[in-house]
Each structure stands twice: as structure tokens, then as C-alpha cells.
Scaffold this motif. Sequence first.
Motif, PDB file in Angstrom:
ATOM      1  N   GLU A 143       1.352 -40.228   0.834  1.00 36.96           N
ATOM      2  CA  GLU A 143       1.079 -40.666  -0.533  1.00 36.96           C
ATOM      3  C   GLU A 143       1.121 -39.490  -1.494  1.00 36.96           C
ATOM      4  O   GLU A 143       1.619 -39.601  -2.612  1.00 36.96           O
ATOM      5  CB  GLU A 143      -0.287 -41.356  -0.597  1.00 36.96           C
ATOM      6  CG  GLU A 143      -0.302 -42.737   0.032  1.00 36.96           C
ATOM      7  CD  GLU A 143      -1.661 -43.383  -0.045  1.00 36.96           C
ATOM      8  OE1 GLU A 143      -2.656 -42.674  -0.321  1.00 36.96           O
ATOM      9  OE2 GLU A 143      -1.748 -44.604   0.178  1.00 36.96           O
ATOM     10  N   ARG A 144       0.600 -38.368  -1.056  1.00 34.99           N
ATOM     11  CA  ARG A 144       0.618 -37.158  -1.874  1.00 34.99           C
ATOM     12  C   ARG A 144       2.057 -36.724  -2.143  1.00 34.99           C
ATOM     13  O   ARG A 144       2.422 -36.407  -3.282  1.00 34.99           O
ATOM     14  CB  ARG A 144      -0.153 -36.039  -1.151  1.00 34.99           C
ATOM     15  CG  ARG A 144      -0.055 -34.665  -1.795  1.00 34.99           C
ATOM     16  CD  ARG A 144      -0.728 -34.605  -3.128  1.00 34.99           C
ATOM     17  NE  ARG A 144      -0.634 -33.278  -3.715  1.00 34.99           N
ATOM     18  CZ  ARG A 144      -0.971 -32.980  -4.951  1.00 34.99           C
ATOM     19  NH1 ARG A 144      -1.434 -33.923  -5.754  1.00 34.99           N
ATOM     20  NH2 ARG A 144      -0.853 -31.760  -5.420  1.00 34.99           N
ATOM     21  N   ASN A 145       2.872 -36.722  -1.092  1.00 31.50           N
ATOM     22  CA  ASN A 145       4.274 -36.329  -1.254  1.00 31.50           C
ATOM     23  C   ASN A 145       5.023 -37.300  -2.162  1.00 31.50           C
ATOM     24  O   ASN A 145       5.868 -36.901  -2.968  1.00 31.50           O
ATOM     25  CB  ASN A 145       4.964 -36.255   0.113  1.00 31.50           C
ATOM     26  CG  ASN A 145       4.483 -35.083   0.945  1.00 31.50           C
ATOM     27  OD1 ASN A 145       4.005 -34.095   0.396  1.00 31.50           O
ATOM     28  ND2 ASN A 145       4.572 -35.198   2.256  1.00 31.50           N
ATOM     29  N   ASN A 146       4.710 -38.598  -2.025  1.00 33.92           N
ATOM     30  CA  ASN A 146       5.344 -39.606  -2.884  1.00 33.92           C
ATOM     31  C   ASN A 146       4.954 -39.400  -4.343  1.00 33.92           C
ATOM     32  O   ASN A 146       5.776 -39.557  -5.249  1.00 33.92           O
ATOM     33  CB  ASN A 146       4.945 -41.015  -2.437  1.00 33.92           C
ATOM     34  CG  ASN A 146       5.629 -41.431  -1.151  1.00 33.92           C
ATOM     35  OD1 ASN A 146       6.647 -40.859  -0.773  1.00 33.92           O
ATOM     36  ND2 ASN A 146       5.081 -42.432  -0.472  1.00 33.92           N
ATOM     37  N   GLU A 195       6.855 -36.559  -5.690  1.00 35.49           N
ATOM     38  CA  GLU A 195       8.246 -36.946  -5.912  1.00 35.49           C
ATOM     39  C   GLU A 195       8.371 -37.756  -7.196  1.00 35.49           C
ATOM     40  O   GLU A 195       9.301 -37.562  -7.984  1.00 35.49           O
ATOM     41  CB  GLU A 195       8.758 -37.759  -4.715  1.00 35.49           C
ATOM     42  CG  GLU A 195      10.232 -38.161  -4.822  1.00 35.49           C
ATOM     43  CD  GLU A 195      11.169 -36.976  -4.910  1.00 35.49           C
ATOM     44  OE1 GLU A 195      12.241 -37.117  -5.543  1.00 35.49           O
ATOM     45  OE2 GLU A 195      10.851 -35.899  -4.361  1.00 35.49           O
ATOM     46  N   ARG A 196       7.410 -38.685  -7.423  1.00 31.24           N
ATOM     47  CA  ARG A 196       7.429 -39.473  -8.665  1.00 31.24           C
ATOM     48  C   ARG A 196       7.228 -38.564  -9.875  1.00 31.24           C
ATOM     49  O   ARG A 196       7.843 -38.756 -10.922  1.00 31.24           O
ATOM     50  CB  ARG A 196       6.330 -40.545  -8.620  1.00 31.24           C
ATOM     51  CG  ARG A 196       6.619 -41.689  -7.655  1.00 31.24           C
ATOM     52  CD  ARG A 196       5.697 -42.869  -7.902  1.00 31.24           C
ATOM     53  NE  ARG A 196       4.299 -42.536  -7.711  1.00 31.24           N
ATOM     54  CZ  ARG A 196       3.665 -42.605  -6.542  1.00 31.24           C
ATOM     55  NH1 ARG A 196       4.319 -43.004  -5.462  1.00 31.24           N
ATOM     56  NH2 ARG A 196       2.382 -42.297  -6.449  1.00 31.24           N
ATOM     57  N   GLN A 197       6.373 -37.569  -9.694  1.00 30.05           N
ATOM     58  CA  GLN A 197       6.132 -36.610 -10.777  1.00 30.05           C
ATOM     59  C   GLN A 197       7.420 -35.848 -11.087  1.00 30.05           C
ATOM     60  O   GLN A 197       7.769 -35.655 -12.260  1.00 30.05           O
ATOM     61  CB  GLN A 197       5.026 -35.640 -10.357  1.00 30.05           C
ATOM     62  CG  GLN A 197       4.638 -34.634 -11.438  1.00 30.05           C
ATOM     63  CD  GLN A 197       3.604 -33.654 -10.928  1.00 30.05           C
ATOM     64  OE1 GLN A 197       3.800 -32.981  -9.922  1.00 30.05           O
ATOM     65  NE2 GLN A 197       2.480 -33.581 -11.613  1.00 30.05           N
TER      66      GLN A 197
END
Length: 202
Positions: free
Chosen positions: A123-126, A129-131
Amino acid sequence: MTKVKYIRVSTTEQNTGRQETNSKEFSKVYIDKVSGSVKFSERKEASKLISDIESGIVTEIHTSSIDRIGRSIIDILTMIEFFNEKSVKVFVENIGMYSLIDGKPNPSFKMIVSVLGNVAEMERNNMLERQKQGIELAKAKGTYKGRLYGTRMSDDEVLTKYKVVVRELKNGESLRRASKIGGCSLGTAQKVQSILKQKEVV
């Protein structure tokens, strides 16, 4: 048996009230206001907790969720292994499970923690990535004002930007006090302190 609680929130502005609802049940409560990316052993209150464990004072730790201990699965499992070696039981409130049963590692606990830790990391990586995608979109529209994604300040740039924190730390102020005076997070003050220590060694 000494039962304690460990609480962590990411910033000094965040309220710890939700995690402190049952604090009266414990002999001591350790509260860190620091980013989860900072390793457990490098946090101020967590370091005190580790010291108390080494001294044989603590035998049971409660925490609201496993991501309070670490952000990456490696950090989480490393600390769980340390607690197991010291025969310290960890109870994670949101899954209602102990790390040790009759002094032996609970295989179900490790499996669930591994899953939850991996999910939190994903979730952190996602989110990152969205950021990144949001920044790229803002750059394409010509509306992005911040630092380019993937770039970072050099150590000297950090010291220059947070020169007030540098001054306060050199004057012997605590990390918490230095971060408050310098108008930054505790995690940033810790980073400044780390850079200063590295430069002392060099």
C-alpha cells in the motif's frame, strides 16, 4: 510480569488518543511521534523500550497494529525475532493475537504478521506511485511547484535548510525541542542529527 504498551504516530500533530484508550492497563506507555520509515531501534521511545527489555524489565508488549512497529516487512520481522529471543510476548490488538504461546513462537501470528506487513508495504509503494503519477501530471500541466520526484537534498542542503535545528542540537537541545523550535517533524530533526554525527566521524 511487566506489561507495557508501544504507540507510534507519524507526526507531532497527530493525536495518540485512539491508541491510548486502554493505557491504564499497562505499567508504562512508550509513545513515539516519528515516521514509520525510521527503524524501531532508532526511535527515541522505542530505544528506551529495547533498553528496558535488555534489562529484563519488560515481558509483554501491546501495540494497536503491526505497522506501529515498522513500515517494511523486514523491519517488522527483525523486531519480532528480537522480542522472541528475549521471551517478550507481543500482542497486536487489531488481530487479537500473541507472538508467543507458552514461551514458543506462534506460527499463526508470524504468518498473519507477514501477510499484513507485506500488504502495508504494498500500500505504501502504491501510494508513492500514485504520488509520482500526480506529480508527473502536475508537471505536464505546468502547475507543479514542489521538488521533482526522485530527487533528494544533499546532506549540506538539509543542514542549510534546517539551520535552526542544527543550532539547537549543537546547543544541547533534545530532538523534540529542536524540531519544535525549527518548525519541522521529529523525523527531520533525527535526520539532521544523523548527518551531524556522520560529519563528526568524518
